[in-house]
Design a protein around this motif. Structure first.
Motif, PDB file in Angstrom:
ATOM      1  N   ASN A  96       1.612  24.672  29.846  1.00 46.96           N
ATOM      2  CA  ASN A  96       1.671  26.119  30.068  1.00 46.96           C
ATOM      3  C   ASN A  96       0.293  26.742  29.912  1.00 46.96           C
ATOM      4  OD1 ASN A  96       4.513  25.921  30.307  1.00 46.96           O
ATOM      5  ND2 ASN A  96       4.770  26.187  28.101  1.00 46.96           N
ATOM      6  N   SER A  97       0.163  27.957  30.390  1.00 39.86           N
ATOM      7  CA  SER A  97      -1.105  28.696  30.279  1.00 39.86           C
ATOM      8  C   SER A  97      -2.280  27.832  30.726  1.00 39.86           C
ATOM      9  CB  SER A  97      -1.317  29.166  28.836  1.00 39.86           C
ATOM     10  OG  SER A  97      -0.242  29.968  28.403  1.00 39.86           O
ATOM     11  N   ARG A 106      -0.345  24.977  23.898  1.00 42.77           N
ATOM     12  CA  ARG A 106      -0.093  25.199  25.326  1.00 42.77           C
ATOM     13  C   ARG A 106       0.713  24.056  25.946  1.00 42.77           C
ATOM     14  NH1 ARG A 106      -4.218  25.245  28.821  1.00 42.77           N
ATOM     15  NH2 ARG A 106      -5.560  23.881  27.560  1.00 42.77           N
ATOM     16  N   GLY A 135      -3.220  30.168  34.345  1.00 54.31           N
ATOM     17  CA  GLY A 135      -2.128  30.890  33.713  1.00 54.31           C
ATOM     18  C   GLY A 135      -0.762  30.345  34.060  1.00 54.31           C
ATOM     19  N   LYS A 139      -5.548  26.279  32.405  1.00 52.55           N
ATOM     20  CA  LYS A 139      -6.895  26.784  32.599  1.00 52.55           C
ATOM     21  C   LYS A 139      -7.619  25.888  33.606  1.00 52.55           C
ATOM     22  CE  LYS A 139      -7.084  28.059  27.690  1.00 52.55           C
ATOM     23  NZ  LYS A 139      -7.833  27.875  26.415  1.00 52.55           N
TER      24      LYS A 139
END
Length: 122
Positions: free
Chosen positions: A84-85, A67, A15, A87
């Motif tokens: 970003n974001s 992302r 995240g 995983k």
């Protein structure tokens, strides 16, 4: 000859965000399309993102679309990858590359950096 050095990798929680930078020397990158690729443990190196010489065109792997953002500053001879974001499956060594043609194919890139490790914990 173009020398490429990546930086900005590290450990981040799922995240979270990281921004990778690629600094070029030897030649101006304005003559080259630039790309980011990554290699996860035990896997082949895969395409992540590419940007055309002038920055007007960008492309992304489906797995990172929405992302990640690739950008370049030809005056500073740098290329960035904003992630970003993140995983856990984004964990990999990330490589910057320069080539004559805007492409997602590794074979089109002539110059490669040494890579920077990105680790995303769950």
């Amino acid at each position: 000859q173009v020398q490429l050095v990546e930086s900005g990798g590290g450990l981040v929680q799922a995240g979270g965000s990281l921004k990778l930078a690629c600094a070029a020397s030897g030649r101006t990158i304005s003559s080259y399309a630039m790309g980011w690729f990554r290699q996860a443990p035990g896997k082949y190196r895969d395409f992540v993102a590419a940007i055309s010489r002038g920055g007007g065109r960008t492309s992304y792997a489906d797995s990172v679309k929405g992302r990640f953002t690739i950008s370049r500053d030809n005056a500073k001879n740098t290329v960035d990858l904003q992630m970003n974001s993140l995983k856990p499956e984004d964990t990999a060594v990330y490589y910057c590359a320069a080539g004559r043609y805007y492409s997602s194919a590794q074979s089109e890139y002539d110059y490669w950096g040494q890579g920077t490790q990105v680790t995303v914990s769950s």
